[in-house]
Design a protein around this motif. Structure first.
Motif, short mmCIF file in Angstrom:
data_model
loop_
_atom_site.label_atom_id
_atom_site.label_comp_id
_atom_site.label_asym_id
_atom_site.label_seq_id
_atom_site.Cartn_x
_atom_site.Cartn_y
_atom_site.Cartn_z
N LEU A 7 31.64 37.63 42.43
CA LEU A 7 30.76 36.47 42.60
C LEU A 7 29.63 36.75 43.58
O LEU A 7 28.60 36.07 43.56
N ALA A 8 29.81 37.75 44.45
CA ALA A 8 28.77 38.10 45.42
C ALA A 8 27.70 39.00 44.82
O ALA A 8 26.65 39.22 45.44
N GLN A 9 27.92 39.53 43.62
CA GLN A 9 26.93 40.39 42.99
C GLN A 9 25.71 39.59 42.52
O GLN A 9 25.83 38.42 42.18
N PRO A 10 24.53 40.23 42.46
CA PRO A 10 23.37 39.55 41.89
C PRO A 10 23.60 39.22 40.42
O PRO A 10 24.14 40.02 39.67
N THR A 11 23.19 38.04 40.03
CA THR A 11 23.28 37.64 38.63
C THR A 11 22.22 38.38 37.81
O THR A 11 21.28 38.96 38.38
N PRO A 12 22.31 38.35 36.48
CA PRO A 12 21.22 38.92 35.68
C PRO A 12 19.85 38.32 36.03
O PRO A 12 18.85 39.02 36.05
N PHE B 69 49.58 41.10 43.97
CA PHE B 69 48.67 41.38 42.84
C PHE B 69 47.66 40.25 42.66
O PHE B 69 46.46 40.51 42.46
N LEU B 70 48.12 39.01 42.74
CA LEU B 70 47.22 37.87 42.60
C LEU B 70 46.22 37.83 43.75
O LEU B 70 45.03 37.54 43.54
N ALA B 71 46.68 38.13 44.96
CA ALA B 71 45.77 38.12 46.11
C ALA B 71 44.69 39.19 45.96
O ALA B 71 43.51 38.95 46.23
N ALA B 72 45.08 40.38 45.50
CA ALA B 72 44.10 41.46 45.31
C ALA B 72 43.12 41.12 44.20
O ALA B 72 41.91 41.38 44.32
N ALA B 73 43.61 40.52 43.12
CA ALA B 73 42.72 40.10 42.04
C ALA B 73 41.73 39.05 42.54
O ALA B 73 40.56 39.04 42.14
N GLY B 74 42.18 38.20 43.44
CA GLY B 74 41.29 37.20 44.02
C GLY B 74 40.19 37.83 44.86
O GLY B 74 39.04 37.36 44.86
N ARG B 75 40.51 38.91 45.56
CA ARG B 75 39.48 39.60 46.34
C ARG B 75 38.43 40.23 45.43
O ARG B 75 37.23 40.22 45.75
N ALA C 162 45.14 45.27 42.18
CA ALA C 162 44.97 44.14 41.27
C ALA C 162 45.59 44.36 39.91
O ALA C 162 45.38 43.56 38.99
N GLY C 163 46.36 45.45 39.75
CA GLY C 163 46.98 45.69 38.46
C GLY C 163 47.68 47.02 38.41
O GLY C 163 47.72 47.76 39.39
#
Length: 453
Positions: free
Chosen positions: A431-436, A419-425, A376-377
């Motif tokens: 987004l799948a992580q628990p929120t605060p 690079f854009l595809a990896a950043a998207g992953r 991703a970079g």
């Protein structure tokens, strides 16, 4: 909640804005869940804390953190550590993980210097913090990884304590390396400067030292699971949520750019001290010159005093003193930055490819390669051995070489779709992580397990 109706949660941080910003979303989630929340730091940070809407508890004297650190530079340990660094030895590279480099001599001096830094950052806060904690009786103390006044106070009053790494928890891994090598030394040479310092404070308040004063009973981690280093204590996942202090969406950020937009930002460190700058003035000018003919809109955040030092600004470049990263990143095709944790996490949260240049961040020689392996970079510097001694290499790099590398890297992340595809992953993982908000019930459960009163 079973048992506890309302928790009292005390956040402790040394006075550095970006470190405090990292805890604000979690503090507000606890607050809106009905718990009582306070934030303790030195008076230098009071206005920043209250500006977030949270309640500040000023502890310790009115003294700039930079003044304290400048005093540290004259110390015997600092001079010895700098001598080791000139020979290519460990200084503040907590990310080092190669067995052959982890000698007792190097780690011993690293921990002597680290303990002196911690004393300088924390000792003046401890007595006020313990006095307040004895009166307020927090159930949980959440502390930034540099803010060891937090676990001292938690130990004194029997509260659970949670360590909050800002980036990769390389410090926790290095601690395990240190203790392993320490156990191999003769008994008369098994020094532990950090443990002995904490034990002295614990004894003052009638408590024994335990390793949980170093590691926390558990940690609260905002780094993606795929990027995280191994931990040996329980951890609570906490999705990165952007907070940059008071923020305004300027008029020019409220429309799509005509060309591919690239953000270049090197953090608040540029305002603090030349020693902490990711790029010198000459290197910054070389970067602008190298990108001048690209068909992009380059947005560079730069304090006015540094802008005045530039010889020329290309037509494709817009310079602003500050822009909230979370406001502008959704419109960006790439970001160039200094390796600061907020922009690194924000770029992943928005699926934006990254070009990182850094010599000032302790975990960067672990974090840079992990970003590259994720696809991703790109990260500077990268050599044949993957060596991460940034302070020597980056500081001495010729401006033209820096500019050429940034140009080549930026063109790649803009034009190569991988690079854009990896950043998207990485965005999907974030987004799948628990929120605060999701993290609060787990914090409640762990507090019930670990508080001792």
């Amino acid at each position: 909640m079973e048992g506890l109706i309302v928790m009292r949660v005390l956040f402790v941080t040394f006075p550095w804005r970006t470190h405090f910003h990292a805890v604000v979303p979690l503090a507000w989630s606890l607050n809106t869940a009905g718990h009582e929340v306070r934030v303790a730091s030195t008076p230098e940070l009071t206005d920043v804390i209250t500006g977030s809407g949270l309640t500040a508890v000023p502890v310790g004297p009115v003294e700039s953190v930079l003044t304290k650190l400048e005093g540290l530079t004259d110390s015997e340990h600092r001079k010895r550590a700098e001598d080791l660094a000139e020979r290519g030895d460990l200084l503040v590279d907590f990310a080092e993980n190669r067995e052959e480099e982890l000698t007792w001599e190097r780690l011993r001096w690293l921990y002597r210097f680290f303990s002196e830094t911690l004393r300088t950052m924390n000792d003046s806060m401890v007595e006020d913090l313990v006095e307040y904690s004895r009166w307020w009786q927090p159930d949980l103390v959440v502390w930034d990884w540099m803010s060891y006044a937090g676990p001292i106070a938690a130990t004194a009053v029997g509260a659970a304590n949670a360590r909050m790494p800002i980036g990769l928890d390389v410090e926790g891994r290095m601690r395990r390396h240190y203790l392993r090598l320490r156990a191999q030394q003769p008994e008369t040479e098994r020094e532990d400067p950090v443990g002995e310092w904490l034990a002295g404070w614990a004894k003052k308040y009638g408590k024994p030292f335990s390793e949980e004063m170093v590691t926390g009973h558990f940690s609260v981690d905002q780094v993606l699971g795929s990027m995280r280093v191994e931990q040996k204590v329980p951890h609570v996942d906490n999705r990165y949520t952007a907070y940059n202090g008071p923020s305004v969406a300027a008029e020019w950020t409220r429309r799509d750019p005509e060309k591919r937009r690239v953000l270049a930002t090197f953090g608040l460190s540029l305002e603090q001290t030349a020693k902490q700058q990711a790029l010198s003035g000459e290197q910054l000018q070389a970067m602008l010159d190298s990108l001048a003919d690209l068909d992009i809109e380059l947005v560079l955040t730069l304090p006015e005093q540094l802008e005045r030092e530039l010889d020329r600004v290309p037509d494709n470049t817009k310079i602003v003193p500050f822009v909230p990263v979370h406001v502008i990143l959704p419109s960006c095709a790439a970001v160039i930055h200094h390796g600061g944790i907020p922009v690194w996490l924000d770029a992943m949260a928005h699926g934006v490819p990254q070009v990182m240049v850094s010599r000032v961040v302790p975990d960067i020689s672990e974090r840079g390669p992990r970003l590259e392996r994720a696809g991703a970079g790109l990260w500077y510097p990268v050599d044949a051995e993957g060596d991460g001694h940034l302070m020597e290499k980056m500081g001495g790099a010729a401006p033209e070489a820096v500019g050429a590398w940034i140009r080549e890297s930026l063109v790649r992340v803009l034009d190569e779709p991988e690079f854009l595809a990896a950043a998207g992953r990485l965005r999907e993982e974030a987004l799948a992580q628990p929120t605060p908000n999701d993290a609060v019930p787990e914090l409640e459960r762990l507090v019930e397990l670990h508080r001792s009163r």
